[in-house]
Design an enzyme around this catalytic site. Structure first.
Site, PDB file in Angstrom:
ATOM      1  N   ARG A 164       9.345 -12.104  -4.569  1.00 14.57           N
ATOM      2  CA  ARG A 164       8.135 -11.926  -5.052  1.00 14.57           C
ATOM      3  C   ARG A 164       8.002 -10.835  -5.848  1.00 14.57           C
ATOM      4  NH1 ARG A 164       4.953 -13.364  -0.760  1.00 14.57           N
ATOM      5  NH2 ARG A 164       4.998 -15.625  -1.293  1.00 14.57           N
ATOM      6  N   ASN A 201      -0.444  -2.113  -1.313  1.00 11.10           N
ATOM      7  CA  ASN A 201      -0.215  -3.033  -0.163  1.00 11.10           C
ATOM      8  C   ASN A 201      -1.313  -3.832  -0.171  1.00 11.10           C
ATOM      9  OD1 ASN A 201       1.890  -1.729   0.670  1.00 11.10           O
ATOM     10  ND2 ASN A 201       1.165  -0.947   2.499  1.00 11.10           N
ATOM     11  N   TYR A 215      13.462   3.450   2.307  1.00 13.64           N
ATOM     12  CA  TYR A 215      13.518   2.327   3.449  1.00 13.64           C
ATOM     13  C   TYR A 215      14.650   2.613   4.572  1.00 13.64           C
ATOM     14  CZ  TYR A 215      10.921  -0.468   0.166  1.00 13.64           C
ATOM     15  OH  TYR A 215       9.745  -1.266  -0.544  1.00 13.64           O
ATOM     16  N   ARG A 254      16.728  -8.231  -4.027  1.00 13.58           N
ATOM     17  CA  ARG A 254      15.930  -7.436  -4.758  1.00 13.58           C
ATOM     18  C   ARG A 254      16.978  -6.179  -5.508  1.00 13.58           C
ATOM     19  NH1 ARG A 254      10.430  -8.230  -4.337  1.00 13.58           N
ATOM     20  NH2 ARG A 254       9.828  -9.101  -2.301  1.00 13.58           N
ATOM     21  N   HIS A 310      12.489  -0.578   8.010  1.00 14.59           N
ATOM     22  CA  HIS A 310      12.708  -1.784   7.510  1.00 14.59           C
ATOM     23  C   HIS A 310      13.933  -2.686   8.354  1.00 14.59           C
ATOM     24  CE1 HIS A 310      14.129  -4.554   4.050  1.00 14.59           C
ATOM     25  NE2 HIS A 310      12.700  -4.666   4.215  1.00 14.59           N
ATOM     26  N   HIS A 319      17.618 -15.181   1.632  1.00 13.08           N
ATOM     27  CA  HIS A 319      17.023 -13.621   1.681  1.00 13.08           C
ATOM     28  C   HIS A 319      18.221 -12.671   2.622  1.00 13.08           C
ATOM     29  CE1 HIS A 319      14.358 -10.611   4.196  1.00 13.08           C
ATOM     30  NE2 HIS A 319      13.936 -10.530   2.912  1.00 13.08           N
ATOM     31  N   ARG A 358       6.740  -2.702  13.039  1.00 12.06           N
ATOM     32  CA  ARG A 358       5.960  -1.943  12.119  1.00 12.06           C
ATOM     33  C   ARG A 358       4.832  -2.574  11.670  1.00 12.06           C
ATOM     34  NH1 ARG A 358       6.278  -3.453   6.465  1.00 12.06           N
ATOM     35  NH2 ARG A 358       8.767  -3.491   6.715  1.00 12.06           N
TER      36      ARG A 358
END
Length: 728
Positions: free
Chosen positions: A404, A47, A467, A374, A588, A434, A560
């Site tokens: 990314r 992270n 997640y 993703r 998530h 997204h 979160r």
């Protein structure tokens, strides 16, 4: 009112560092198994790497362009934010080092640990020396630095062993890149899981690399570079394939400016002078770390632990549960009948994959359209989409190549899909797509029929087990019509489409959420808002929450990560509470709930309350209409608000306080949701056992399905009126 924001908001970068500190708290929690704690150290490290590459990198870009404007929430300039960041990161390094060293000591009692070279027995040293000579030395590319050997470019997040080299009267620097093709760790022979990291092995054998020199001041370093590439930073020819442009930008990322230098030991002065000058970093950007600079080795280490030892060192095993009843006609037939909700990772992603597999061979299916942000490295979803295209279905994939650090993976998958006959759309130059939407269009009795899936997370088979996300599958005609309009708008480049049910960024999502907040504000103390998302930074939405709080609305936020709004500030946010959950799984899901009772308006989708989601991305959020599914989502929110094990309160000064257990039993939301999923799976199995055997009609349908698949060898066998709309 915008000027008042500073009274009840905090800087987003410092809020993110506070989140990563909470991740590190999990590594220090004695109730968490030891190897899982080590995993949290690795997550913290990863992270922090990304934070420096992206957030710190973007701030340096602003400084280099002469930007002096202040942060819209706190008024800090980019330069001031960087100063605060570097000041805040130092204590986090020291905290991580202390936790890591304590974990190494505790794990050594179980024979699972990295060891220092000085701890090796003579026979182990001999073995390592031979391993180095035969397996490592032949692939090294060492270099000296002098007038004839210029200082090399140090790649982003690659390890280098450095030292001072002396030969007669000459002193120079030696650099050895740690090859990425070598394993990160070398397992020692014998029992247990003892290992040396590869950089340690090279560092201890430098005299074999630089044989004619005297080696001193050995160290291991790692440079972090700005990786905040943006496809619209440079104009490119509209005729150029967007895939080719992204490949160029990925190459550019490897050579961008350094924002951090890490070292395993204090740097000798001459080495420090060379590195600061050549890498263009200041001393405040150098961090000494006792913990490894790269910790990807931790994750495969978990799979090497013997089962008996794993009972002590790892979480109890849990597999995503099969909670949906088996249906003779397959998932597509079930999804055409009623709304379904999957809650990852407690419930399996398998029903969604089965849905796509069924659609790839069903003769009534006309098309499958999907957004992809993703994907896993190995994705059955892609194989099913390819099979559908090869079976004559229209398959349209809106792929975001700018996800990314997944850019190359998405480029590869887009090429695979295109080869199979799928139509690929890359979205918009200045807006990332997204959204998580999949639309199956079929022939129906009265015309076309839709099955639509809308999720809060990616179609990634790996992260679906890590997640927490929600996935709604619905045959609702109105939602299906909106989904069809959405994909049409993506195809023709229209960001301003009108939707009756969907909330779509960058136009409709923020507007509708502000309208819903205003509705609750008009109710005063009778209003109620519950929002669960990853982060909140959008100033308009923060102001909307503050207005509702001033009117007396009870507002419960489950955030979160970054939370720029501070709760409990007199005159601004007295009626707002903020809970953060960090635990076994990464929280998530994005859920928005307004009001109470049967009239409550509940939404799920891909959008966080961040400016990038509300204004610079294409997001889709959908209402949940089915009363039973609404109740399930509401229960999920309530369980998380009741958590007393992993939950922390955000206080008005920006610090976090662990929730205290009250009169009743302690509640761990994730463990409770795991138990409930297991109970539902058990009930589904019992119901299946009681169900009568297959009928003649069912057997005939199965045979016809088998015959259809035989015709299509490319498909692998494995392989109440709605009460509210977007309108005010």
């Amino acid at each position: 009112m915008r000027g008042e924001l500073r009274h009840y908001t905090q800087n987003r970068e410092l809020s993110w560092l506070a989140f990563n500190d909470r991740v590190l708290d999990e590594a220090a929690d004695p109730s968490v198994p030891l190897l899982e704690r080590l995993k949290f150290v690795a997550i913290f490290t990863s992270n922090l790497d990304e934070f420096f590459m992206i957030r710190v990198g973007s701030l340096y870009d602003i400084v280099s362009m002469g930007g002096k404007a202040g942060d819209s929430r706190t008024g800090m300039t980019a330069r001031e934010q960087l100063e605060h960041i570097y000041e805040a990161v130092g204590p986090l390094y020291r905290k991580r080092d202390q936790i890591f060293q304590e974990l190494e000591r505790e794990l050594s009692a179980y024979g699972v640990c990295g060891v220092e070279f000085g701890e090796l027995e003579p026979r182990e040293r001999k073995w390592i020396r031979n391993y180095f000579k035969t397996q490592v030395l032949p692939v090294l590319s060492p270099q000296i630095v002098d007038a004839n050997h210029p200082f090399p470019h140090l790649q982003n997040k690659e390890l280098y062993v450095v030292a001072n080299l002396r030969r007669k009267d000459r002193v120079m620097m030696g650099i050895v890149p740690v090859p990425s093709m070598l394993p990160q760790v070398v397992d020692l022979p014998g029992g247990g899981l003892r290992f040396l990291r590869m950089e340690q092995v090279i560092l201890e054998h430098l005299e074999l690399v630089f044989e004619q020199y005297t080696v001193s001041d050995r160290n291991c370093i790692c440079v972090t570079r700005n990786a905040d590439i943006s496809p619209d930073d440079e104009m490119f020819d509209v005729e150029e394939d967007f895939r080719c442009h992204m490949k160029k930008l990925l190459h550019k990322r490897r050579r961008m400016a350094a924002v951090r230098l890490e070292a395993a030991f204090p740097l000798e002065k001459k080495l420090e002078d060379v590195l600061t000058r050549r890498c263009h970093v200041g001393k405040h950007q150098i961090f000494r770390t006792a913990a490894p600079m790269k910790m990807e080795y931790v994750f495969p280490l978990l799979s090497k632990v013997p089962p008996a030892l794993g009972q002590t060192l790892l979480y109890p095993p849990f597999a995503p549960q099969a909670v949906l009843p088996a249906h003779q006609g397959g998932m597509l037939r079930l999804a055409r009948k009623r709304d379904l909700l999957l809650s990852y990772p407690y419930e399996s992603m398998e029903p969604f994959l089965q849905l796509i597999r069924d659609a790839s061979t069903d003769p009534d299916v006309l098309s499958i359209k999907i957004t992809i942000y993703r994907l896993a490295k190995k994705a059955r979803l892609v194989e099913y989409l390819c099979a559908a295209a090869e079976n004559g279905k229209e398959v349209v994939a809106v792929i975001e190549l700018r996800a990314r650090f997944d850019e190359q993976n998405n480029i590869d998958w887009s090429e695979r899909l295109e080869e199979a006959g799928c139509r690929i759309i890359y979205g918009f130059e200045t807006y990332k797509v997204h959204a998580k939407v999949c639309l199956i269009t079929m022939r129906g009795k009265g015309g076309v029929q839709y099955v639509t899936q809308i999720g809060t997370g990616n179609y990634n088979e790996k992260t679906a087990a890590q997640y927490t996300d929600l996935s709604l599958i619905t045959p609702d005609a109105g939602i299906g019509t909106d989904a069809a309009s959405f994909f049409k708008n993506m195809s023709i480049g229209n960001l301003e489409g009108e939707y009756r049910h969907f909330l779509v960024s960058p136009v409709g999502f923020k507007r509708t959420i502000l309208d819903r907040m205003a509705e609750e504000e008009r109710k005063g103390s009778g209003g109620h808002i519950v929002i669960k998302c990853n982060s909140i930074t959008d100033c308009d939405l923060i102001e909307g929450l503050s207005r509702a709080s001033r009117a007396g609305v009870r507002i419960e936020l489950i955030i979160r990560g970054i939370c720029c709004i501070l709760p409990g500030v007199p005159g601004y946010t007295e009626h707002i509470s903020v809970t953060s959950l960090v635990g076994r799984y990464l929280e998530h899901a994005r859920i928005y709930a307004f009001g109470d009772g049967p009239e409550r308006k509940l939404y799920i989708g891909s959008a966080d309350m961040m400016t990038r989601n509300t204004e610079r991305r294409v997001e889709v959020v959908t209402p949940v209409y089915d009363p039973a599914l609404k109740k399930r989502v509401e229960e999920l929110l309530e369980i998380q608000l009741q958590d007393t094990v992993k939950a922390r309160w955000l206080l008005s000064d920006g610090t976090y306080l662990k929730k205290q257990r009250g009169e009743g039993p302690e509640v761990c939301a994730q463990e409770q949701l795991m138990k409930e999923a297991a109970d539902r799976a058990g009930a589904a199995r019992e119901a299946a056992q009681k169900r009568p055997g297959p009928t003649i009609r069912g057997l005939l349908r199965a045979v016809l399905g088998w015959l259809w698949r035989k015709r299509c060898p490319a498909c692998p066998a494995e392989k109440q009126q709605r009460q509210f709309s977007n309108e005010p």
